[in-house]
Design a protein around this motif. Structure first.
Motif: not given
Length: 156
Positions: A104-111
Motif C-alpha cells: 500500500w505504501n509503495n502504491f500511495r507513494d507512486f500515486c
C-alpha cells in the motif's frame, strides 16, 4: 463394556445439564460469529477489488488512457481506496501484514509522485525509439503495484 456404559449413564443422570446447555449455546454463538466474520471478509475483499476496478477503470486492468493531471486524479481517489485498505487490513493474516502495508505504501507513494511530465517522457522515449531512460515505464509500474495490492485478496 456394559459396565462402562452404565457408569456413563449414571454420571449423566446425576450431573446437572446446565453446563452442557451453556457449552452448546457458546458453540452456536461461536459458529454464528464465524459466519458473520466470513461474510464481512468477503464483503471487504469485494469492496476493495471493486474500488480499484471502478476508480481506476481507465488504467486497470486494461490500460486505455492516462487522465490529464494524473497526480490530482490519483490522489483524489486515494482516500476512498485507503478506507477500503483499512477495512481489508483487519482480515489479512498477521504474518502478511508487513507486506500488505508495504504494498500500500509503495502504491500511495507512486500515486503521489507520478506527474504528467514523467508519463510524457516515458511515452516520448517509446515513440521515438530511443533507448529507455533509467526510469521504468509508469504504466508497467502502476500495473505491478495494483497486482501487488490485489494479491492480498486471494487468501483462504
Amino acid at each position: 463394556m456394559n459396565e462402562s456404559f452404565e457408569q456413563i449413564a449414571v454420571y449423566f443422570e446425576t450431573v446437572p445439564l446446565w453446563p452442557f446447555l451453556i457449552f452448546g449455546f457458546l458453540g452456536v454463538v461461536a459458529l454464528m460469529i464465524d459466519i458473520v466474520n466470513r461474510k464481512r471478509r468477503t464483503y471487504a475483499i469485494e469492496n476493495f477489488r471493486a474500488t480499484i476496478e471502478e476508480e481506476l477503470a481507465d488504467m486497470y486492468p486494461v490500460h486505455k488512457r492516462w487522465p490529464k493531471n494524473i497526480n490530482h486524479y490519483l490522489t483524489a481517489r486515494l482516500p476512498e481506496m485507503h478506507q477500503n485498505f483499512e477495512v481489508l487490513r483487519v482480515f489479512i493474516p498477521q504474518k502478511n501484514l508487513p507486506e500488505y502495508n508495504a504494498d500500500w505504501n509503495n502504491f500511495r507513494d507512486f500515486c503521489r509522485s507520478l506527474t504528467d511530465e514523467k508519463i510524457a517522457a516515458a511515452e516520448q522515449s517509446t515513440v521515438s525509439g530511443q533507448p529507455p531512460s533509467n526510469e521504468p515505464d509508469p504504466k508497467e509500474v502502476f500495473h505491478k503495484l495494483i497486482e501487488n495490492l490485489l494479491k492480498h485478496t486471494h487468501f483462504k
